[in-house]
Design a protein around this motif. Structure first.
Motif, short mmCIF file in Angstrom:
data_model
loop_
_atom_site.label_atom_id
_atom_site.label_comp_id
_atom_site.label_asym_id
_atom_site.label_seq_id
_atom_site.Cartn_x
_atom_site.Cartn_y
_atom_site.Cartn_z
N ALA A 1 0.53 -2.17 -4.70
CA ALA A 1 0.80 -2.94 -3.34
C ALA A 1 2.29 -3.70 -3.60
O ALA A 1 3.18 -3.68 -2.62
CB ALA A 1 -0.24 -3.75 -2.63
N ASP A 47 5.44 -1.87 -2.72
CA ASP A 47 6.14 -1.86 -1.25
C ASP A 47 7.21 -2.97 -0.98
O ASP A 47 7.26 -3.95 -1.16
CB ASP A 47 4.78 -2.11 -0.40
CG ASP A 47 5.20 -1.90 1.02
OD1 ASP A 47 5.44 -0.74 1.65
OD2 ASP A 47 5.23 -3.00 1.86
N ASN A 81 8.14 -4.20 2.01
CA ASN A 81 7.57 -5.02 2.96
C ASN A 81 6.76 -6.22 2.22
O ASN A 81 7.21 -7.52 2.37
CB ASN A 81 6.72 -4.65 3.90
CG ASN A 81 7.35 -3.70 5.19
OD1 ASN A 81 8.38 -4.49 5.63
ND2 ASN A 81 7.18 -2.63 5.27
N LEU A 82 5.92 -6.09 1.34
CA LEU A 82 5.24 -7.17 0.48
C LEU A 82 6.47 -7.82 -0.31
O LEU A 82 6.34 -9.06 -0.67
CB LEU A 82 4.37 -6.50 -0.33
CG LEU A 82 3.29 -7.57 -1.06
CD1 LEU A 82 3.05 -8.76 -0.14
CD2 LEU A 82 2.17 -6.73 -1.64
N GLU A 108 -6.81 -2.26 1.76
CA GLU A 108 -5.82 -3.19 2.53
C GLU A 108 -5.58 -4.32 1.76
O GLU A 108 -6.22 -5.17 1.40
CB GLU A 108 -6.06 -3.46 3.88
CG GLU A 108 -5.33 -4.00 4.78
CD GLU A 108 -5.50 -4.26 6.36
OE1 GLU A 108 -5.48 -3.35 7.08
OE2 GLU A 108 -6.18 -5.30 6.76
N LYS A 167 -3.39 -7.76 2.11
CA LYS A 167 -3.11 -8.80 3.17
C LYS A 167 -2.48 -10.07 2.38
O LYS A 167 -3.37 -10.68 1.81
CB LYS A 167 -3.65 -8.96 4.09
CG LYS A 167 -3.17 -10.07 5.21
CD LYS A 167 -4.26 -10.25 6.46
CE LYS A 167 -4.46 -9.23 7.21
NZ LYS A 167 -5.16 -9.47 8.49
N VAL A 212 -0.20 -4.23 3.35
CA VAL A 212 -0.04 -2.84 2.73
C VAL A 212 -1.47 -2.25 2.91
O VAL A 212 -2.50 -2.78 2.27
CB VAL A 212 0.56 -2.96 1.39
CG1 VAL A 212 0.62 -1.60 0.72
CG2 VAL A 212 1.80 -3.81 1.37
N GLN A 213 -1.38 -0.76 3.23
CA GLN A 213 -2.52 0.01 3.10
C GLN A 213 -2.29 0.98 2.03
O GLN A 213 -1.10 1.89 2.23
CB GLN A 213 -2.99 0.51 4.53
CG GLN A 213 -3.34 -0.48 5.46
CD GLN A 213 -3.92 -0.04 6.71
OE1 GLN A 213 -3.34 1.31 7.23
NE2 GLN A 213 -4.65 -0.65 7.70
N ILE A 235 1.04 4.20 -1.28
CA ILE A 235 1.16 3.47 -0.02
C ILE A 235 1.20 4.29 1.32
O ILE A 235 1.91 5.43 1.24
CB ILE A 235 2.57 2.71 -0.28
CG1 ILE A 235 2.43 1.80 -1.35
CG2 ILE A 235 2.81 1.95 1.03
CD1 ILE A 235 3.70 1.09 -1.70
N SER A 292 2.59 -0.06 5.98
CA SER A 292 2.79 -1.39 5.69
C SER A 292 3.78 -2.05 6.82
O SER A 292 4.26 -1.31 7.59
CB SER A 292 3.50 -1.76 4.28
OG SER A 292 4.72 -1.01 4.50
N THR A 341 5.60 -6.39 7.45
CA THR A 341 5.84 -7.72 7.38
C THR A 341 6.41 -8.16 8.73
O THR A 341 7.41 -7.59 9.03
CB THR A 341 6.51 -8.08 5.92
OG1 THR A 341 6.39 -9.52 5.81
CG2 THR A 341 7.90 -7.67 6.14
N LEU A 357 1.02 -0.97 12.05
CA LEU A 357 0.65 -0.33 11.02
C LEU A 357 0.28 1.21 11.46
O LEU A 357 0.62 2.09 10.40
CB LEU A 357 -0.67 -0.82 10.36
CG LEU A 357 -0.64 -2.26 9.80
CD1 LEU A 357 -2.04 -2.59 9.37
CD2 LEU A 357 0.04 -2.22 8.56
#
Length: 326
Positions: free
Chosen positions: A247, A250, A252-253, A275, A277, A295-296, A303, A306, A308, A321
């Motif tokens: 995750a 990713d 976004n994370l 998932e 979070k 993130v899924q 991935i 995702s 954010t 999502l």
């Protein structure tokens, strides 16, 4: 600060510039300086266009390089170079000086927000966020609007805005003093705190509070220096599991983690996906924590989707999502 406040500050600086004899003595200089202060007060926020790309790029870069030391020096030169040919009779030095002041003031006041800036780049990438003034402060905005109205009604713009800024200096000191009192109350309530983040709100006497010690997170609020703890979570270290490791790749994370200093995390496993979070604890609003990264991943830890950013309901998060491409 928000765009509207930066705009009225640019107008106010243009009015303040009338106290400069060189500006007051030349219509061309006065007009060019007004244009320069308005443009200069907005220029560092040009990186807002990054939001059109995606939230991850925006979060990672907003108030970064465009608010850095080189940018503060280069923005006035670039703006002056564009404006001056339209006003060749203007005083070039004073046009540059007042434009520089507008750019500098933009970056300077942003330091006092909870969001902060990377104003010391390239010497340091640390975010400087003093957290004493809300991104939109109705008192600061209102005083500027009042000053502009007085100017429109025939008041002297220079002396009007000089008085306004003297008042605002006093206001900033009051905000610092108030924040220190809240900090003292928090330390008395949680004496073993290792990190305390106090964030302003639009209401003068209300503050958001996020606290960490070695074992727990505390989320609270302060009203008139009366501190109330609303939520409390055990502080669990983020594991180095394969799911978390995947995750973290990713964007976004990754952007979320580069920005958020205090957060909790969750990992849920469903029939055909995981998932992950991460939840920022600084912005609790109406029993909800709106700033998140999700993130899924599929069963092979690829991935899938995702997100954010700011989200105020679980339903809207699910829609975000769904619409983000794989």
């Amino acid at each position: 600060m928000d765009t509207g406040t930066h705009l009225v500050m640019g107008l106010a600086l243009g009015g303040l510039a009338t106290l400069d004899p060189v500006v007051a003595g030349s219509a061309a200089t006065a007009t060019s300086v007004m244009v320069g202060t308005i443009v200069g007060s907005q220029a560092p926020d040009v990186d807002t266009v990054l939001k059109l790309k995606n939230n991850a790029v925006y979060i990672r870069n907003h108030r970064g390089i465009t608010h850095s030391i080189p940018a503060v020096l280069l923005w006035p030169i670039a703006i002056t170079a564009v404006i001056y040919p339209f006003f060749p009779e203007a005083n070039l030095l004073h046009l540059w000086l007042w434009t520089f002041l507008a750019v500098f003031l933009h970056v300077f006041v942003d330091i006092f927000n909870a969001y902060g800036t990377q104003a010391l780049r390239p010497f340091s990438s640390k975010w400087i966020a003093l957290g004493v003034i809300n991104t939109f402060d109705p008192y600061i905005f209102g005083l500027h609007v009042l000053g502009i109205i007085i100017w429109m009604l025939g008041g002297h713009p220079g002396y009007t805005f000089l008085t306004l800024y003297i008042i605002l200096v006093f206001y900033y000191f009051v905000r610092f003093f108030t924040q220190r009192k809240v900090m003292k109350e928090v330390r008395a309530l949680i004496p073993n705190a290792t990190d305390i983040i106090i964030s302003p709100t639009m209401k003068f006497h209300q503050w958001r509070i996020a606290v960490m010690n070695n074992n727990q997170f505390f989320v609270g609020r302060a009203h008139n220096n009366d501190v109330t703890i609303i939520d409390q979570f055990n502080r669990v270290k983020v594991p180095s599991s394969p799911v978390i490791a995947a995750a973290k790749k990713d964007e976004n994370l990754s952007a979320f983690l580069s920005f958020s200093p205090v957060y909790r995390w969750e990992v849920d496993e469903y029939d055909n996906y995981y998932e992950v979070k991460f939840i920022d604890l600084r912005y609790r609003s109406k029993d909800h924590y709106p700033f998140v990264a999700v993130v899924q991943l599929d069963q092979e830890l690829n991935i899938v989707t995702s997100y954010t950013g700011w989200i105020f309901s679980e339903e809207k998060l699910r829609k975000k999502l769904e619409i983000i491409p794989n």
